[in-house]
Design a protein around this motif. Structure first.
Motif, PDB file in Angstrom:
ATOM      1  N   ALA A 261     -38.970  24.300  48.023  1.00  0.00           N
ATOM      2  CA  ALA A 261     -37.802  24.475  47.170  1.00  0.00           C
ATOM      3  C   ALA A 261     -36.542  24.789  47.966  1.00  0.00           C
ATOM      4  N   LEU A 262     -36.711  25.493  49.086  1.00  0.00           N
ATOM      5  CA  LEU A 262     -35.550  25.914  49.862  1.00  0.00           C
ATOM      6  C   LEU A 262     -35.111  24.888  50.901  1.00  0.00           C
ATOM      7  N   LYS A 263     -35.987  23.957  51.256  1.00  0.00           N
ATOM      8  CA  LYS A 263     -35.641  22.992  52.293  1.00  0.00           C
ATOM      9  C   LYS A 263     -35.693  21.557  51.802  1.00  0.00           C
ATOM     10  N   ALA A 264     -36.882  21.095  51.417  1.00  0.00           N
ATOM     11  CA  ALA A 264     -37.053  19.673  51.072  1.00  0.00           C
ATOM     12  C   ALA A 264     -36.246  19.276  49.834  1.00  0.00           C
ATOM     13  N   LEU A 265     -36.235  20.124  48.813  1.00  0.00           N
ATOM     14  CA  LEU A 265     -35.552  19.747  47.579  1.00  0.00           C
ATOM     15  C   LEU A 265     -34.032  19.700  47.723  1.00  0.00           C
ATOM     16  N   PRO A 266     -33.380  20.701  48.362  1.00  0.00           N
ATOM     17  CA  PRO A 266     -31.933  20.566  48.584  1.00  0.00           C
ATOM     18  C   PRO A 266     -31.581  19.341  49.423  1.00  0.00           C
ATOM     19  N   LEU A 267     -32.386  19.071  50.462  1.00  0.00           N
ATOM     20  CA  LEU A 267     -32.128  17.887  51.277  1.00  0.00           C
ATOM     21  C   LEU A 267     -32.284  16.611  50.457  1.00  0.00           C
ATOM     22  N   GLY A 268     -33.278  16.610  49.583  1.00  0.00           N
ATOM     23  CA  GLY A 268     -33.485  15.438  48.737  1.00  0.00           C
ATOM     24  C   GLY A 268     -32.340  15.221  47.772  1.00  0.00           C
ATOM     25  N   ALA A 269     -31.835  16.301  47.183  1.00  0.00           N
ATOM     26  CA  ALA A 269     -30.709  16.178  46.261  1.00  0.00           C
ATOM     27  C   ALA A 269     -29.466  15.676  46.989  1.00  0.00           C
ATOM     28  N   LEU A 270     -29.223  16.218  48.167  1.00  0.00           N
ATOM     29  CA  LEU A 270     -28.066  15.762  48.956  1.00  0.00           C
ATOM     30  C   LEU A 270     -28.240  14.305  49.370  1.00  0.00           C
ATOM     31  N   ARG A 271     -29.469  13.920  49.699  1.00  0.00           N
ATOM     32  CA  ARG A 271     -29.737  12.530  50.070  1.00  0.00           C
ATOM     33  C   ARG A 271     -29.415  11.595  48.903  1.00  0.00           C
ATOM     34  N   GLY A 272     -29.821  12.015  47.694  1.00  0.00           N
ATOM     35  CA  GLY A 272     -29.552  11.202  46.521  1.00  0.00           C
ATOM     36  C   GLY A 272     -28.069  11.032  46.269  1.00  0.00           C
ATOM     37  N   VAL A 273     -27.308  12.129  46.395  1.00  0.00           N
ATOM     38  CA  VAL A 273     -25.856  12.048  46.211  1.00  0.00           C
ATOM     39  C   VAL A 273     -25.237  11.145  47.265  1.00  0.00           C
ATOM     40  N   GLY A 274     -25.709  11.291  48.519  1.00  0.00           N
ATOM     41  CA  GLY A 274     -25.189  10.451  49.592  1.00  0.00           C
ATOM     42  C   GLY A 274     -25.482   8.973  49.347  1.00  0.00           C
ATOM     43  N   GLU A 275     -26.659   8.671  48.861  1.00  0.00           N
ATOM     44  CA  GLU A 275     -27.015   7.278  48.564  1.00  0.00           C
ATOM     45  C   GLU A 275     -26.148   6.722  47.446  1.00  0.00           C
ATOM     46  N   ALA A 276     -25.818   7.596  46.464  1.00  0.00           N
ATOM     47  CA  ALA A 276     -24.933   7.161  45.383  1.00  0.00           C
ATOM     48  C   ALA A 276     -23.538   6.841  45.919  1.00  0.00           C
ATOM     49  N   LEU A 277     -23.058   7.677  46.826  1.00  0.00           N
ATOM     50  CA  LEU A 277     -21.730   7.439  47.410  1.00  0.00           C
ATOM     51  C   LEU A 277     -21.700   6.173  48.263  1.00  0.00           C
ATOM     52  N   ARG A 278     -22.867   5.788  48.772  1.00  0.00           N
ATOM     53  CA  ARG A 278     -22.948   4.560  49.585  1.00  0.00           C
ATOM     54  C   ARG A 278     -23.261   3.332  48.754  1.00  0.00           C
ATOM     55  N   GLY A 279     -23.224   3.471  47.439  1.00  0.00           N
ATOM     56  CA  GLY A 279     -23.358   2.301  46.588  1.00  0.00           C
ATOM     57  C   GLY A 279     -24.639   2.173  45.803  1.00  0.00           C
ATOM     58  N   ASP A 280     -25.512   3.182  45.838  1.00  0.00           N
ATOM     59  CA  ASP A 280     -26.752   3.142  45.071  1.00  0.00           C
ATOM     60  C   ASP A 280     -26.665   4.177  43.959  1.00  0.00           C
ATOM     61  N   PRO A 281     -26.239   3.772  42.756  1.00  0.00           N
ATOM     62  CA  PRO A 281     -26.059   4.754  41.672  1.00  0.00           C
ATOM     63  C   PRO A 281     -27.342   5.474  41.265  1.00  0.00           C
ATOM     64  N   SER A 282     -28.514   4.870  41.525  1.00  0.00           N
ATOM     65  CA  SER A 282     -29.770   5.536  41.174  1.00  0.00           C
ATOM     66  C   SER A 282     -29.999   6.793  42.006  1.00  0.00           C
ATOM     67  N   GLY A 283     -29.245   6.942  43.104  1.00  0.00           N
ATOM     68  CA  GLY A 283     -29.339   8.162  43.901  1.00  0.00           C
ATOM     69  C   GLY A 283     -28.995   9.394  43.091  1.00  0.00           C
ATOM     70  N   LEU A 284     -28.010   9.257  42.179  1.00  0.00           N
ATOM     71  CA  LEU A 284     -27.664  10.386  41.320  1.00  0.00           C
ATOM     72  C   LEU A 284     -28.819  10.730  40.392  1.00  0.00           C
ATOM     73  N   GLY A 285     -29.542   9.697  39.934  1.00  0.00           N
ATOM     74  CA  GLY A 285     -30.705   9.937  39.090  1.00  0.00           C
ATOM     75  C   GLY A 285     -31.773  10.712  39.821  1.00  0.00           C
ATOM     76  N   ARG A 286     -32.000  10.367  41.097  1.00  0.00           N
ATOM     77  CA  ARG A 286     -33.009  11.079  41.880  1.00  0.00           C
ATOM     78  C   ARG A 286     -32.574  12.516  42.140  1.00  0.00           C
ATOM     79  N   ALA A 287     -31.292  12.704  42.429  1.00  0.00           N
ATOM     80  CA  ALA A 287     -30.789  14.064  42.645  1.00  0.00           C
ATOM     81  C   ALA A 287     -30.930  14.897  41.376  1.00  0.00           C
ATOM     82  N   ALA A 288     -30.598  14.296  40.224  1.00  0.00           N
ATOM     83  CA  ALA A 288     -30.705  15.017  38.961  1.00  0.00           C
ATOM     84  C   ALA A 288     -32.164  15.329  38.634  1.00  0.00           C
ATOM     85  N   ALA A 289     -33.066  14.395  38.952  1.00  0.00           N
ATOM     86  CA  ALA A 289     -34.489  14.621  38.683  1.00  0.00           C
ATOM     87  C   ALA A 289     -35.030  15.766  39.538  1.00  0.00           C
TER      88      ALA A 289
END
Length: 313
Positions: A261-289
């Motif tokens: 919860a303290l390491k993998a999940l924050p990194l995953g959420a940030l990864r999803g946001v970053g992917e959304a900013l690079r053109g993959d809108p589903s990244g926001l879905g993964r971050a929200a999930a």
């Protein structure tokens, strides 16, 4: 070293899945000492399997109904040095059993778990589904080791234990996991988590090992790729974790979860946001999930802990 492979089954609806699981064990490069099919309180299925597999050991669950009782029956029936468990809706790669057995060359190792990858019935992973939560469909998740390494607990559908060790600590607790459904059926789990922690506590120096070469594919039905199941599974995991911590203590019972919860999940959420900013809108879905999954798991743990405290579980 002799290995007994145990497959716990419960319904004719998984007949083709069961056949595929057994066939994958029969194709192993390292032949099992025996194949044990444990049937969970289903006489018709028991008879069907006795007819289909005369060379296998087909037995009925002699303990409490549920997955833990089935695993205990398998261990009690086995005559091999190692008891390997495979889910009834999974298929093992040919080198699976050989890789599991290899982990036991170190005498301190009492349990070995393998790499489990999802086989999506829909043909592909839902774009919103974060790999950090693949545990919700019984698979290895992002945040686990990527190479051979000691771990706190193995995943029950792709695991092996020294048979004598299972008996020494009393087997899998039937008060945790699929046998505990309450009034409304829920996808509970964690019986292998509690077992591994209890085994390590009672046998100081005992090691659980992750072995990625022990590879299986785990079938994921279409219903389990829906957000409603994801949310329900996360909540159920929280309920189960409350039972685990009651049994083995919060320190060991939540150590891996805190790290995740303290390491993998924050990194995953940030990864999803970053992917959304690079053109993959589903990244926001993964971050929200990820945020929703953590919230529902936490809420399940709070509810489960309160129920236990109030004596209503």
């Amino acid at each position: 070293m002799k290995s007994s492979v145990v497959i716990c089954v419960y319904t004719e609806e998984r007949w083709e899945d069961i056949r595929a699981a057994v066939a994958s064990v029969e194709r192993q490069t390292r032949r099992p000492h025996e194949i044990i099919l444990v049937v969970d309180y289903n006489p018709d299925l028991h008879l069907m399997l006795k007819r289909e597999y005369p060379g296998a050991i087909v037995v009925e669950n002699i303990y409490e109904k549920g997955l833990s009782g089935g695993k205990n029956t398998g261990a009690a029936t086995a005559s091999g040095d190692i008891v390997a468990y495979l889910d009834d809706d999974a298929v093992a790669e040919p080198g699976w059993l050989e890789a599991l057995e290899g982990g036991f060359r170190d005498p301190s190792v009492v349990g070995v778990g393998g790499l489990t990858v999802p086989l999506w019935e829909t043909g592909r992973r839902p774009r919103w589904f974060p790999q950090e939560f693949d545990w919700t469909v019984g698979c290895t998740y992002r945040g686990m080791p990527t190479a051979r390494a000691p771990i706190r607990n193995v995943m029950g559908g792709n695991a092996a234990f020294r048979r004598e060790a299972v008996g020494e600590v009393g087997g899998f607790h039937t008060g945790i996991g699929r046998s505990v459904q309450g009034r409304k059926p829920r996808p509970l789990g964690c019986e292998e988590t509690e077992f591994c922690i209890r085994l390590s506590q009672r046998k100081p120096g005992a090691v659980m090992m992750f072995e990625p070469e022990a590879l299986i594919g785990h079938k994921v039905p279409a219903v389990r790729s829906r957000f409603s199941y994801f949310r329900s599974r996360c909540y159920a995991e929280g309920l189960s974790k409350a039972l685990v911590t009651q049994s083995v203590g919060a320190g060991d019972g939540l150590a891996s979860e805190r790290a995740h919860a303290l390491k993998a999940l924050p990194l995953g959420a940030l990864r999803g946001v970053g992917e959304a900013l690079r053109g993959d809108p589903s990244g926001l879905g993964r971050a929200a999930a990820i945020v929703a999954g953590l919230a529902w798991t936490t809420w399940g743990y709070v509810v489960g802990s309160l129920r236990l405290r109030l004596g209503r579980s």
